[in-house]
Design a protein around this motif. Structure first.
Motif, PDB file in Angstrom:
ATOM      1  N   UNK A 111     -56.879 -13.887  55.012  1.00  0.00           N
ATOM      2  CA  UNK A 111     -56.330 -13.797  53.656  1.00  0.00           C
ATOM      3  C   UNK A 111     -55.937 -12.356  53.369  1.00  0.00           C
ATOM      4  N   UNK A 112     -54.651 -12.127  53.125  1.00  0.00           N
ATOM      5  CA  UNK A 112     -54.137 -10.778  52.884  1.00  0.00           C
ATOM      6  C   UNK A 112     -53.727 -10.658  51.423  1.00  0.00           C
ATOM      7  N   UNK A 118     -57.922  -7.935  43.050  1.00  0.00           N
ATOM      8  CA  UNK A 118     -57.904  -9.332  43.496  1.00  0.00           C
ATOM      9  C   UNK A 118     -58.627  -9.505  44.828  1.00  0.00           C
ATOM     10  N   UNK A 119     -58.439  -8.560  45.748  1.00  0.00           N
ATOM     11  CA  UNK A 119     -59.118  -8.648  47.050  1.00  0.00           C
ATOM     12  C   UNK A 119     -60.632  -8.575  46.874  1.00  0.00           C
ATOM     13  N   UNK A 120     -61.099  -7.723  45.966  1.00  0.00           N
ATOM     14  CA  UNK A 120     -62.539  -7.612  45.726  1.00  0.00           C
ATOM     15  C   UNK A 120     -63.106  -8.899  45.137  1.00  0.00           C
ATOM     16  N   UNK A 136     -60.884 -11.399  54.380  1.00  0.00           N
ATOM     17  CA  UNK A 136     -59.986 -10.847  53.369  1.00  0.00           C
ATOM     18  C   UNK A 136     -59.567  -9.438  53.789  1.00  0.00           C
ATOM     19  N   UNK A 137     -58.269  -9.198  53.823  1.00  0.00           N
ATOM     20  CA  UNK A 137     -57.714  -7.898  54.192  1.00  0.00           C
ATOM     21  C   UNK A 137     -56.936  -7.349  53.006  1.00  0.00           C
ATOM     22  N   UNK A 138     -57.280  -6.138  52.569  1.00  0.00           N
ATOM     23  CA  UNK A 138     -56.531  -5.493  51.484  1.00  0.00           C
ATOM     24  C   UNK A 138     -55.329  -4.775  52.094  1.00  0.00           C
ATOM     25  N   UNK A 169     -51.292  -0.032  52.342  1.00  0.00           N
ATOM     26  CA  UNK A 169     -50.866  -0.097  53.740  1.00  0.00           C
ATOM     27  C   UNK A 169     -50.293  -1.477  54.047  1.00  0.00           C
ATOM     28  N   UNK A 170     -49.397  -1.531  55.025  1.00  0.00           N
ATOM     29  CA  UNK A 170     -48.732  -2.786  55.364  1.00  0.00           C
ATOM     30  C   UNK A 170     -49.246  -3.369  56.676  1.00  0.00           C
TER      31      UNK A 170
END
Length: 273
Positions: A111-112, A118-120, A136-138, A169-170
């Motif tokens: 999940x990116x 939102x990621x937290x 989960x990846x920020x 970062x991408x």
């Protein structure tokens, strides 16, 4: 005067960095003032506990759901136990958890999500439900990985092109596949950045996967690409294409040469057997 119209005026009149500062202040204030709580609802086939920490999440998640039609379609294809699933633009992880339940313990979901808040919350939702097969990846999904994009400081953030915003970062779809395995299913909701996300998926598209894409016509797509570019990634000779023109609207078959949707729509592209 609508809030959206007022925001557009502010963006046009004020310098980009000042708009970003206002966004940051507004976001921090709205989160700090929100009465955070945990709710439990039935989301399709699955009962989940979800942390509500902002008003947008409340509107989306503080109610029971029918199973989303896109998940029903994907289950007819490669969304099976053991599947590797990419959820790109995962927000606070609710859809990722539904996908994880379908993939089962032998599958996994990557999940990116580009908005840190939102990621937290997505990670907290995973803990609340003891779900261990979601990572989960920020980051922001783009054509190339290892770059930086500017992202709006809003609850439903999007890529900015004016040099002001949260630096994120991408990652590319292909780089995710090299690190986590070739996906069976790719679920994309990236607020108008669909063309760039798909441009970084040459290897995955070549190998073959089922895709769901929310296409933000009139809501950011035009700054980054076209509807034709999105459809061009999924030739009808290889994919069964189905389109829905709105929430709760049924999916219908789409063939090359058909009329292109003129506003935001949902595209299911599943590999033909």
């Amino acid at each position: 005067m609508s809030v959206i119209f007022l925001r557009e005026i502010i963006k046009r009149v004020l310098p980009a960095k000042m708009v970003y500062a206002i966004q940051q202040w507004s976001l921090r204030r709205s989160i700090a003032n929100y009465p955070s709580r945990v709710v439990c609802h039935q989301y399709g086939m699955h009962k989940l506990s979800v942390r509500l920490s902002d008003s947008l999440a409340e509107g989306w998640y503080d109610r029971d759901w029918n199973e989303p039609d896109e998940i029903t379609l994907l289950k007819k294809g490669r969304l099976k136990p053991g599947a590797v699933v990419f959820d790109l633009g995962a927000h606070q992880g609710v859809v990722a958890m539904l996908l994880a339940r379908e993939a089962g313990p032998s599958g996994k979901v990557i999940a990116v999500e580009a908005t840190r808040h939102n990621a937290e919350i997505a990670r907290e939702n995973l803990r609340l439900n003891q779900i261990e097969n979601v990572n989960v990846i920020h980051a922001a999904v783009a054509e190339k990985d290892g770059c930086e994009l500017f992202f709006t400081a809003t609850l439903d953030g999007a890529v900015q092109h004016d040099g002001a915003g949260d630096r994120v970062s991408t990652v590319s779809i292909d780089s995710l596949a090299r690190e986590h395995g070739m996906p069976d299913v790719v679920f994309i909701d990236v607020e108008g950045y669909e063309c760039q996300a798909l441009a970084g998926a040459h290897e995955v598209l070549g190998q073959g996967a089922d895709f769901f894409v929310e296409v933000h016509v009139g809501a950011g797509l035009e700054e980054n690409g076209t509807v034709e570019q999105v459809f061009g990634q999924f030739p009808s000779s290889r994919y069964l294409l189905q389109v829905s023109t709105g929430e709760e609207m049924p999916f219908f078959s789409w063939k090359e040469g058909g009329a292109l949707p003129s506003h935001r729509f949902f595209l299911s592209a599943t590999l033909k057997s």
